[in-house]
Design an enzyme around this catalytic site. Sequence first.
Site, short mmCIF file in Angstrom:
data_model
loop_
_atom_site.label_atom_id
_atom_site.label_comp_id
_atom_site.label_asym_id
_atom_site.label_seq_id
_atom_site.Cartn_x
_atom_site.Cartn_y
_atom_site.Cartn_z
N TYR A 53 0.86 -1.26 -0.16
CA TYR A 53 -0.25 -0.12 0.14
C TYR A 53 0.92 1.28 0.14
O TYR A 53 1.92 1.32 0.68
CB TYR A 53 -0.87 0.09 1.17
CG TYR A 53 -1.86 -0.97 1.06
CD1 TYR A 53 -2.19 -1.83 0.17
CD2 TYR A 53 -2.64 -1.23 2.40
CE1 TYR A 53 -3.48 -2.73 0.19
CE2 TYR A 53 -3.83 -2.09 2.31
CZ TYR A 53 -4.00 -2.77 1.25
OH TYR A 53 -5.05 -3.83 1.23
N SER A 215 -13.59 -4.33 0.37
CA SER A 215 -14.49 -3.99 -0.47
C SER A 215 -15.88 -4.12 -0.16
O SER A 215 -16.62 -4.35 -1.13
CB SER A 215 -14.35 -4.17 -2.16
OG SER A 215 -14.88 -3.06 -2.76
N LEU A 217 -18.19 -2.30 0.23
CA LEU A 217 -19.07 -1.21 -0.49
C LEU A 217 -18.93 -1.22 -1.85
O LEU A 217 -19.34 -0.45 -2.65
CB LEU A 217 -18.94 0.19 0.09
CG LEU A 217 -19.15 0.36 1.70
CD1 LEU A 217 -18.91 1.88 1.98
CD2 LEU A 217 -20.62 0.03 1.88
N ALA A 218 -18.34 -2.21 -2.35
CA ALA A 218 -18.02 -2.39 -3.93
C ALA A 218 -17.37 -1.30 -4.53
O ALA A 218 -17.67 -0.59 -5.59
CB ALA A 218 -19.51 -2.73 -4.52
N GLY A 219 -16.19 -0.80 -3.75
CA GLY A 219 -15.51 0.53 -4.12
C GLY A 219 -16.45 1.75 -4.13
O GLY A 219 -16.05 2.43 -5.08
N GLY A 220 -17.37 1.70 -3.50
CA GLY A 220 -18.23 3.07 -3.25
C GLY A 220 -19.26 2.87 -3.86
O GLY A 220 -20.25 3.75 -3.71
N LEU A 221 -19.73 1.85 -4.80
CA LEU A 221 -20.65 1.76 -5.54
C LEU A 221 -22.11 1.78 -4.72
O LEU A 221 -23.03 2.18 -5.09
CB LEU A 221 -20.76 0.27 -6.36
CG LEU A 221 -21.88 0.21 -7.49
CD1 LEU A 221 -21.80 1.41 -8.45
CD2 LEU A 221 -21.76 -1.15 -8.03
N LEU A 222 -21.91 1.11 -3.25
CA LEU A 222 -22.96 1.04 -2.53
C LEU A 222 -22.92 2.07 -1.55
O LEU A 222 -23.44 1.91 -0.60
CB LEU A 222 -22.88 -0.48 -1.79
CG LEU A 222 -23.01 -1.61 -2.93
CD1 LEU A 222 -22.66 -2.88 -2.10
CD2 LEU A 222 -24.28 -1.54 -3.34
#
Length: 325
Positions: A53, A215, A217-222
Amino acid sequence: MQYTSLGKSGLKVSRLCLGTMNFGPETEEKEAFRIMDAALDAGINFFDTANVYGGTGKQGWTEEIIGRWFAQGGNRREKVVLATKVYGTMGDTNDGPNEPRGLSSYKIRRHLEASLRRLQTDHIELYQMHHIDRNVTWDELWGVFEAAVNKGSIGYVGSSNFAGWHIAVAQAEAKARHFLGLVSEQHLYNLTQRLPELEVLPAAQSLGLGVIPWSPLAGGLLGRNTLSGSGARSSRSAERIEKFRKQLEQFSALCSELGEKEDVVALAWVLANPAVTAPIIGPRTLEQLEDSLRVPDVKLSEDTLKRLDEIFPGPGKPAPEAYAW
C-alpha cells in the site's frame, strides 16, 4: 463496539476492521493519524494494511505512516491488533528474480523484516498471504510461517483471495504438521459480489477461519452518494453505476424506507452473515469513519434481508446445491 474471536483463535477483534489503503495516496498523514486515533477511541482495535500500500513507486508508504503513528506512544501499539500482508512486488530490484509477486520462504522472511521496520514494531498479530502462489509448496510456506510464529515475529497466519479448496488444502497440510494453520481469509464480498457464498464462506466457517470482507461497499458503488454522481470518481466508476443502475435505484428506495443510508445497510448486510468476522472499512476522512461506527448495532430484519436478496441475487445456496440436484 462489539468484539468477536478471529476464527478459531482466542484473539478478540472489533466487528469493524479499519482499512488503511487510502493512507498516503488519498489521505494525508495528519488526517490518517486523526482517523486512527478516532477509531481506537471508538473501540476499533483491528487495523489492516499491506506492504504494497502506498501506490506505484511508493510501496510501503502506508506502513510507514502507521509506524509513525505507533511511535507517538500512548499505548497505541499495545491496543491494536495489527494485520498486514505479503505477496506483491515492492519494486526493489536488489532482490532480482525473487522480487516479483510470490511467496517463497526467501521473500517472506525479507518482506516480514521490512514490514516490521516500517511499522516500527517487533511483531505483527496477523500476517496474511495477499494471494495464492501456486508455485510454492505448503511444506515451504508452513515452514517459514512456523519459524516466524516461534520467533514471535507474527502471532497468526491469514490468507487473502484464496479459493475454498486452497483453504481446505492449507488446513490439511497444517494439521499434518500439528500447526494451527490459517485463522482468517480476507475476501472480496459485498451485495454485488456474492460468489464467495458458493464455497469460500462455507469452507472458512467449517474449518474455523474468520472471514474479513474487503471492499464491502463495492468500491463505493454501494455508498450514499452514488446515484447523485458525486460518488463516481472515474469513467470506470460511471460505467459501473450504469451497469447496476436499476438495482441501485431499488436499493436506495429500500434504504430510504428503512431510514438508513446505503453504506450503513450494505455493511450491516455483510455483518449479518455468520461466517463474517469484520468487514474492512476504508475511510478517507474522519467523517466517513464516524458514519460507519454504528453499523454493528444495525440489525436487518428477515424481510429486509429477503428484499436485498431480490435486488442483489446471490447463488441461493452453497455448492453443490446451488447448481446440482
